[in-house]
Design a protein around this motif. Structure first.
Motif, PDB file in Angstrom:
ATOM      1  N   PHE A 142       0.851  -1.177   0.000  1.00 15.25           N
ATOM      2  CA  PHE A 142       0.000   0.000   0.000  1.00 15.25           C
ATOM      3  C   PHE A 142       0.893   1.235   0.000  1.00 15.25           C
ATOM      4  N   ALA A 144       1.027   5.624  -0.367  1.00  7.86           N
ATOM      5  CA  ALA A 144       0.244   6.846  -0.191  1.00  7.86           C
ATOM      6  C   ALA A 144       1.108   8.049  -0.552  1.00  7.86           C
ATOM      7  N   ARG A 152      -8.466   9.734   0.740  1.00  7.51           N
ATOM      8  CA  ARG A 152      -8.037  10.095  -0.611  1.00  7.51           C
ATOM      9  C   ARG A 152      -8.522   9.048  -1.612  1.00  7.51           C
ATOM     10  N   THR A 154      -8.143   6.116  -4.309  1.00  9.66           N
ATOM     11  CA  THR A 154      -7.215   4.982  -4.259  1.00  9.66           C
ATOM     12  C   THR A 154      -7.328   4.162  -5.534  1.00  9.66           C
ATOM     13  N   TYR A 180      -3.128  10.003  -5.500  1.00 12.92           N
ATOM     14  CA  TYR A 180      -3.857   8.768  -5.228  1.00 12.92           C
ATOM     15  C   TYR A 180      -3.063   7.866  -4.288  1.00 12.92           C
ATOM     16  N   ASN A 181      -3.758   7.138  -3.430  1.00 10.41           N
ATOM     17  CA  ASN A 181      -3.170   5.953  -2.818  1.00 10.41           C
ATOM     18  C   ASN A 181      -3.135   4.854  -3.873  1.00 10.41           C
ATOM     19  N   VAL A 182      -2.297   3.849  -3.645  1.00  7.84           N
ATOM     20  CA  VAL A 182      -2.241   2.708  -4.557  1.00  7.84           C
ATOM     21  C   VAL A 182      -2.133   1.419  -3.757  1.00  7.84           C
ATOM     22  N   LEU A 183      -2.927   0.433  -4.142  1.00  9.26           N
ATOM     23  CA  LEU A 183      -2.801  -0.921  -3.598  1.00  9.26           C
ATOM     24  C   LEU A 183      -2.475  -1.868  -4.743  1.00  9.26           C
ATOM     25  N   LEU A 216      -9.364  -3.019   2.402  1.00 15.45           N
ATOM     26  CA  LEU A 216      -8.900  -1.696   1.994  1.00 15.45           C
ATOM     27  C   LEU A 216      -9.759  -0.583   2.592  1.00 15.45           C
ATOM     28  N   GLU A 221      -7.229   6.407   5.451  1.00 13.36           N
ATOM     29  CA  GLU A 221      -6.774   7.281   4.378  1.00 13.36           C
ATOM     30  C   GLU A 221      -7.417   6.951   3.028  1.00 13.36           C
ATOM     31  N   VAL A 222      -8.328   5.993   3.009  1.00 13.90           N
ATOM     32  CA  VAL A 222      -9.009   5.584   1.777  1.00 13.90           C
ATOM     33  C   VAL A 222     -10.427   6.148   1.767  1.00 13.90           C
ATOM     34  N   VAL A 227     -12.698   4.750  -5.119  1.00 17.18           N
ATOM     35  CA  VAL A 227     -11.858   3.585  -5.407  1.00 17.18           C
ATOM     36  C   VAL A 227     -11.891   3.310  -6.908  1.00 17.18           C
TER      37      VAL A 227
END
Length: 395
Positions: A142, A144, A152, A154, A180-183, A216, A221-222, A227
């Motif tokens: 993950f 950020a 934010r 994601t 963006y966050n990223v997973l 998630l 923070e998501v 999404v």
């Protein structure tokens, strides 16, 4: 569909994989000079030449990373660890037909460990994660853009046919730089879940994505309304399939869309001869054998006939109308997996767009080839407009 322009190797499969490493230079996970020097040193493609050449370059990058870290140069160390990780991945690419091959197991472990060292040195928040799934966990990362717990948007990035959570790094900086966050994570038949846990690809990927989103969306923070699901390569099937049942997705991107993998399998009278013909090809050509056996290994299958039957299960067009979010399908010129975007668009009842990217603008081959910045410059403006129109504005 013709092959993209040759970059170095005459064989399009090897050239395509070499291009994949060149792409990683954009995110500091390859050096063009190192990559071309390694390619020149490969020698005979079949056999161990590819593994030996890329392993040696990976080892040198890892030594450079350790030296830089000891000297206090975190940036050089981070970049060298990223390069080592990518080169180790490249080393085992053409020996994936036996997931227990000691060379694959060693290179995969080194690929993961080098990336884990790089993650520790990133200048933005990043962490290795374990996501509960059935009776086990899925490995992922993950990322950020900053440490604030403010919700934010994601981006969720499933892996493709042969990729790993670590190689998903190619798509991370572009998203993080845009807020963006990223997973990224290994699903069944991918990365750790395949090479360590021996769990195989499944056509009903909604049963994988739902527990991933459950995990998630518990993160502060998501933003649950922002999404985005991005499926590249084989995930161009997995992502839209999951979106037919998982409606917590604000936008869907497929590059390319592959809504019906079974359509690529011979049918009718030709189907009777297809498996025997492929078996003959595999006996006569080691590269052809590796191509099919590596894919069968990801499905946990060792029969060509069973493999073709399994691929026919990987179709989602009949359920595409259940997708509730806007969708973008990217089609790159000379991408051997492209062509499914228009069919998926026609099956959708939501707002959908197909974008054709061309070799003339630098996009040539699978998943945009060397045109990764052209790709991000196409996808992220669409995402921003889509989230804005839906009232899901970016912060």
């Amino acid at each position: 569909m013709t092959d993209p322009a040759k970059v170095f190797f005459r064989d399009p499969s090897y050239d395509g994989q070499f291009t994949r490493t060149l792409n990683a230079a954009v995110v500091h996970a390859a050096d063009l000079g190192e990559a071309f020097a390694t390619a020149r040193g490969v020698g005979k493609l079949s056999g161990g030449g590819w593994y030996d050449a890329w392993s040696a370059t990976a080892d040198r990058a890892r030594v450079a990373a350790d030296s830089a870290l000891a000297a206090g140069d975190r940036v050089s160390a981070r970049h060298a660890f990223l390069r080592a990780s990518e080169y180790f991945r490249q080393a085992y690419f053409f020996i994936r037909s036996d997931v227990d091959d000691p060379r694959l197991q060693t290179a995969y472990r080194d690929h993961v460990e080098a990336f884990a060292e790089a993650v520790k040195l990133l200048e933005h928040p990043a962490e290795a994660v374990r996501i509960p799934y059935e009776d086990t966990t899925l490995h992922g990362y993950f990322f950020a853009p900053h440490a604030s717990s403010t919700p934010r948007p994601t981006v969720v990035l499933p892996c493709g046919y042969d990729s790993t959570a670590e190689s998903g790094w190619l798509d991370v900086p572009a998203a993080v730089d845009r807020g963006y966050n990223v997973l990224v994570f290994d699903g069944p038949g991918q990365g750790e879940t395949l090479y360590v846990q021996h769990r195989y690809l499944r056509h009903d990927f909604e049963n994988v994505l739902t527990p991933v989103l459950d995990w998630l969306l518990d993160r502060p923070e998501v933003d649950p309304a922002k999404v985005v699901l991005v499926g590249r390569s084989f995930a161009g099937y997995l992502a839209p399939r999951a979106a037919t049942a998982e409606h917590r997705i604000a936008a869907l991107v497929c590059d390319p869309a592959q809504p019906d993998l079974g359509a690529r399998v011979p049918s009718g009278p030709a189907a009777l001869a297809a498996a025997p013909v492929v078996r003959v090809q595999m006996r006569r050509n080691a590269d052809r054998a590796e191509f099919f056996r590596a894919r069968m290994a990801a499905h946990g299958i060792d029969s060509v006939r069973e493999y073709f039957a399994e691929l026919r299960r990987f179709t989602m067009l009949a359920d595409a109308s259940r997708i509730t979010c806007p969708a973008l399908m990217v089609e790159s010129e000379h991408d051997f997996t492209a062509g499914g975007g228009p069919a998926l668009r026609e099956a959708l009842t939501t707002k959908a767009q197909v974008v054709q990217l061309t070799a003339a603008e630098g996009v040539d081959g699978h998943c945009a080839g060397l045109g990764q910045q052209v790709w991000t410059g196409t996808v992220y403006p669409w995402l921003h407009r889509t989230l804005a129109r839906s009232g899901r504005l970016l912060d």
